[in-house]
Design a protein around this motif. Structure first.
Motif, PDB file in Angstrom:
ATOM      1  N   TYR A  16      28.550 -16.888  91.168  1.00 26.62           N
ATOM      2  CA  TYR A  16      29.232 -17.759  90.196  1.00 26.62           C
ATOM      3  C   TYR A  16      29.486 -19.156  90.773  1.00 26.62           C
ATOM      4  N   LYS A  17      28.582 -19.617  91.595  1.00 26.55           N
ATOM      5  CA  LYS A  17      28.778 -20.882  92.314  1.00 26.55           C
ATOM      6  C   LYS A  17      29.134 -22.038  91.384  1.00 26.55           C
ATOM      7  N   GLU A  18      28.531 -22.095  90.214  1.00 19.42           N
ATOM      8  CA  GLU A  18      28.776 -23.190  89.273  1.00 19.42           C
ATOM      9  C   GLU A  18      30.241 -23.270  88.855  1.00 19.42           C
ATOM     10  N   LEU A  19      30.942 -22.136  88.893  1.00 21.26           N
ATOM     11  CA  LEU A  19      32.342 -22.101  88.477  1.00 21.26           C
ATOM     12  C   LEU A  19      33.306 -22.147  89.654  1.00 21.26           C
ATOM     13  N   ILE A  20      32.755 -22.120  90.876  1.00 23.80           N
ATOM     14  CA  ILE A  20      33.605 -22.043  92.064  1.00 23.80           C
ATOM     15  C   ILE A  20      33.518 -23.306  92.915  1.00 23.80           C
ATOM     16  N   TYR A  21      32.306 -23.675  93.313  1.00 22.19           N
ATOM     17  CA  TYR A  21      32.134 -24.857  94.163  1.00 22.19           C
ATOM     18  C   TYR A  21      30.726 -25.387  93.912  1.00 22.19           C
ATOM     19  N   PRO A  22      30.497 -25.992  92.754  1.00 21.17           N
ATOM     20  CA  PRO A  22      29.132 -26.370  92.371  1.00 21.17           C
ATOM     21  C   PRO A  22      28.475 -27.380  93.298  1.00 21.17           C
ATOM     22  N   THR A  27      31.813  -5.188  94.279  1.00 18.50           N
ATOM     23  CA  THR A  27      32.591  -3.973  94.535  1.00 18.50           C
ATOM     24  C   THR A  27      32.658  -3.102  93.289  1.00 18.50           C
ATOM     25  N   GLY A  28      32.977  -1.826  93.491  1.00 18.59           N
ATOM     26  CA  GLY A  28      32.912  -0.849  92.416  1.00 18.59           C
ATOM     27  C   GLY A  28      34.026  -0.969  91.394  1.00 18.59           C
ATOM     28  N   LEU A  29      33.703  -0.562  90.170  1.00 11.65           N
ATOM     29  CA  LEU A  29      34.674  -0.462  89.083  1.00 11.65           C
ATOM     30  C   LEU A  29      34.637   0.987  88.609  1.00 11.65           C
ATOM     31  N   TYR A  30      35.788   1.676  88.692  1.00  8.67           N
ATOM     32  CA  TYR A  30      35.806   3.122  88.481  1.00  8.67           C
ATOM     33  C   TYR A  30      36.843   3.517  87.435  1.00  8.67           C
ATOM     34  N   ARG A  31      36.631   4.681  86.822  1.00  9.89           N
ATOM     35  CA  ARG A  31      37.639   5.306  85.977  1.00  9.89           C
ATOM     36  C   ARG A  31      37.943   6.692  86.524  1.00  9.89           C
ATOM     37  N   SER A  32      39.182   7.171  86.293  1.00  6.02           N
ATOM     38  CA  SER A  32      39.572   8.463  86.836  1.00  6.02           C
ATOM     39  C   SER A  32      40.489   9.201  85.867  1.00  6.02           C
ATOM     40  N   GLU A  33      40.100  10.417  85.510  1.00  3.81           N
ATOM     41  CA  GLU A  33      40.944  11.264  84.667  1.00  3.81           C
ATOM     42  C   GLU A  33      42.237  11.621  85.385  1.00  3.81           C
ATOM     43  N   MET A  34      42.150  11.811  86.711  1.00  2.00           N
ATOM     44  CA  MET A  34      43.335  12.160  87.483  1.00  2.00           C
ATOM     45  C   MET A  34      44.376  11.033  87.437  1.00  2.00           C
ATOM     46  N   LEU A  35      43.905   9.797  87.576  1.00  6.79           N
ATOM     47  CA  LEU A  35      44.834   8.674  87.553  1.00  6.79           C
ATOM     48  C   LEU A  35      45.417   8.479  86.153  1.00  6.79           C
ATOM     49  N   SER A  36      44.621   8.727  85.130  1.00  8.85           N
ATOM     50  CA  SER A  36      45.129   8.653  83.762  1.00  8.85           C
ATOM     51  C   SER A  36      46.238   9.678  83.556  1.00  8.85           C
ATOM     52  N   LYS A  37      46.027  10.871  84.092  1.00  9.86           N
ATOM     53  CA  LYS A  37      47.028  11.916  83.968  1.00  9.86           C
ATOM     54  C   LYS A  37      48.309  11.528  84.708  1.00  9.86           C
ATOM     55  N   GLU A  74      33.678 -11.031  88.001  1.00 10.73           N
ATOM     56  CA  GLU A  74      32.856  -9.840  88.210  1.00 10.73           C
ATOM     57  C   GLU A  74      33.300  -8.704  87.293  1.00 10.73           C
ATOM     58  N   ILE A  75      34.618  -8.533  87.169  1.00 12.29           N
ATOM     59  CA  ILE A  75      35.136  -7.502  86.257  1.00 12.29           C
ATOM     60  C   ILE A  75      34.633  -7.761  84.833  1.00 12.29           C
ATOM     61  N   ALA A  76      34.756  -9.011  84.400  1.00 11.27           N
ATOM     62  CA  ALA A  76      34.345  -9.356  83.042  1.00 11.27           C
ATOM     63  C   ALA A  76      32.851  -9.116  82.839  1.00 11.27           C
ATOM     64  N   GLN A  77      32.037  -9.477  83.827  1.00 11.63           N
ATOM     65  CA  GLN A  77      30.597  -9.276  83.690  1.00 11.63           C
ATOM     66  C   GLN A  77      30.258  -7.792  83.634  1.00 11.63           C
ATOM     67  N   TYR A  78      30.906  -6.991  84.484  1.00 12.06           N
ATOM     68  CA  TYR A  78      30.661  -5.546  84.478  1.00 12.06           C
ATOM     69  C   TYR A  78      31.007  -4.929  83.124  1.00 12.06           C
ATOM     70  N   LEU A  79      32.033  -5.456  82.464  1.00  8.98           N
ATOM     71  CA  LEU A  79      32.499  -4.898  81.192  1.00  8.98           C
ATOM     72  C   LEU A  79      31.928  -5.653  79.989  1.00  8.98           C
ATOM     73  N   ASP A  80      30.809  -6.331  80.201  1.00  8.42           N
ATOM     74  CA  ASP A  80      30.116  -7.053  79.142  1.00  8.42           C
ATOM     75  C   ASP A  80      31.027  -8.088  78.485  1.00  8.42           C
ATOM     76  N   TRP A  81      31.832  -8.762  79.319  1.00 11.09           N
ATOM     77  CA  TRP A  81      32.689  -9.876  78.907  1.00 11.09           C
ATOM     78  C   TRP A  81      33.766  -9.445  77.905  1.00 11.09           C
ATOM     79  N   LYS A  82      34.218  -8.195  78.039  1.00 10.58           N
ATOM     80  CA  LYS A  82      35.351  -7.698  77.239  1.00 10.58           C
ATOM     81  C   LYS A  82      36.359  -7.081  78.210  1.00 10.58           C
ATOM     82  N   LEU A  83      37.453  -7.785  78.438  1.00 10.47           N
ATOM     83  CA  LEU A  83      38.423  -7.360  79.441  1.00 10.47           C
ATOM     84  C   LEU A  83      39.445  -6.382  78.862  1.00 10.47           C
TER      85      LEU A  83
END
Length: 433
Positions: free
Chosen positions: A63-69, A84-94, A224-233
């Motif tokens: 994302y250089k253009e948005l950080i230090y172009p 880095t990874g983006l994860y979901r967990s049933e245990m944490l939801s519980k 990165e989070i936004a890109q992984y989630l198809d720009w829906k946070l």
């Protein structure tokens, strides 16, 4: 790109770099994104996901253009951080009572913490300016990250670490990378004041969160989070609050994405502090205008052990922009939440687990609905603080709800069967808790 004082508005050049304005205010970096085409940037960022050996393989420099172009590519010091990874967990939801919970594991960075996202930009900027000596004060994660990047840049690092209430794992990691470690009497805040006063005399480039280039790198986490989630946070993003640089960067990244129409809404932000080191939470909850430093902060979550967070003004702005809130949680809640995150297979250091502890509290107070989506940012690796791991599971001074002791048994069918029958089922415990 220009540098602007957050207090008086004075502007300065990035090449005439100062950490603070003459009025004493912290400096922020302001970009002009008006000439960017959002769809084109989305395409560029997507194409760079296939990079392997160029600087754009980094989850920051993608994302250089948005950080230090304007930074020359030859000045970039990278270890392909981010991604880095983006994860979901049933245990944490519980455990938290919220059905859709994400974990963003910044603990998977090269040095084991989110600090790498910011440090790559800070050290690259310092290299561009010709510095060969880099310095920080740290409870551990900043120092180990700086030690790693300074070594990659063939430069020297000097780190000032409080002589108590820190994790020795992080100090050992710093020393292994070649960092020159100074154990100092006093606190993180004392080290910051020392560097602010004497960095010019020593020729140090400061890499703490008072450095706005650190913040520019760390805001890539939200990109990165936004890109992984198809720009829906998600509806909420929860972040630990120590020096408050991560919360500051998070808010800055959200503002960028919204201004560029990458996202159509800004999530609410919750900043979580430990009860024993919660000056920012105390300020917000009491509706005060300024922060009252805690001279002797203490929490088992050593990365949060900061009594006078330097970025509190910027973090307050994040809460204002996102209709955000603060929460303080006990060490017991933090360590129990850590045990759950560890058992998800992701794992984290204690400070990271404050997010899940805070989420559980906010759900119990019905601030967050069970059907809202929530993302917890994990800042450090599970092995960053093995002392806390040992004390929770094997020690006698903590009454952890989810202890997992070593079982001693003779190697026979009957003895092993008996030992197995004493094992507590975690899913059963979560139904109770």
């Amino acid at each position: 790109m220009k540098l602007v004082c957050i207090d008086c508005g004075q502007e300065m050049s990035s090449d005439d770099f100062k950490y603070q304005c003459s009025c004493g205010g912290l400096v922020d970096i302001v970009h002009d994104f008006s000439h960017y085409d959002t769809d084109h940037l989305k395409h560029v960022f997507h194409e760079r996901l296939s990079e392997r050996m160029s600087v754009f393989a980094s989850g920051v420099w993608r994302y250089k253009e948005l950080i230090y172009p304007d930074l020359p590519v030859e000045s970039i010091v990278t270890k392909y951080e981010g991604n880095t990874g983006l994860y979901r967990s049933e245990m944490l939801s519980k455990y938290t009572g919220v059905r859709k919970v994400y974990l963003k594991a910044q603990s998977e960075n090269p040095s084991g913490s989110f600090k790498d996202n910011g440090m790559t930009v800070a050290v690259s900027h310092g290299k561009h300016l010709g510095y060969e000596k880099y310095a920080c004060t740290s409870t551990g994660n900043t120092s180990s990250s700086l030690g790693m990047y300074a070594s990659i840049a063939n430069a020297s690092s000097y780190v000032f670490v409080p002589d108590k209430e820190i994790s020795i794992n992080k100090v050992l990691q710093t020393a292994a990378y070649g960092g020159n470690v100074f154990s100092i009497p006093g606190t993180y805040d004392d080290g910051i004041r020392f560097l602010e006063k004497y960095s010019g005399d020593f020729g140090f480039y400061i890499c703490n969160s008072i450095n706005p280039f650190r913040i520019e790198g760390q805001k890539s986490i939200i990109y990165e989070i936004a890109q992984y989630l198809d720009w829906k946070l998600p509806d909420w993003i929860i972040v630990p609050g120590g020096a408050l640089s991560n919360a500051t960067a998070l808010g800055k990244g959200l503002r960028d994405l919204y201004a560029l129409n990458f996202i159509d809404k800004i999530p609410r932000v919750a900043i979580i502090q430990a009860e024993g080191a919660s000056p920012f939470h105390q300020m917000i909850s009491k509706n005060k205008e300024t922060i009252d430093p805690e001279p002797f902060p203490y929490t088992r979550a050593s990365a949060l052990n900061i009594g006078n967070p330097p970025s509190w003004k910027k973090a307050r702005k994040v809460l204002e922009d996102t209709n955000g809130i603060t929460v303080s949680v006990t060490d017991e809640d933090i360590l129990d939440a850590k045990a759950i995150i560890d058992r998800t297979g992701v794992g984290c250091e204690p400070a990271s687990a404050s997010t899940a502890a805070g989420l559980r509290q906010l759900r119990s107070q019905q601030v967050i609905d069970k059907d809202e989506s929530v993302l917890c940012i994990l800042t450090g690796n599970i092995l960053k603080d093995t002392g806390a791991l040992h004390d929770y599971h094997f020690g006698k001074d903590l009454n952890g709800k989810f202890k997992n002791n070593i079982k001693s048994a003779e190697l026979s069918f009957g003895k092993i069967k008996s030992a197995m029958e004493t094992i507590r089922d975690l899913n059963g415990l979560l139904k109770i808790h």
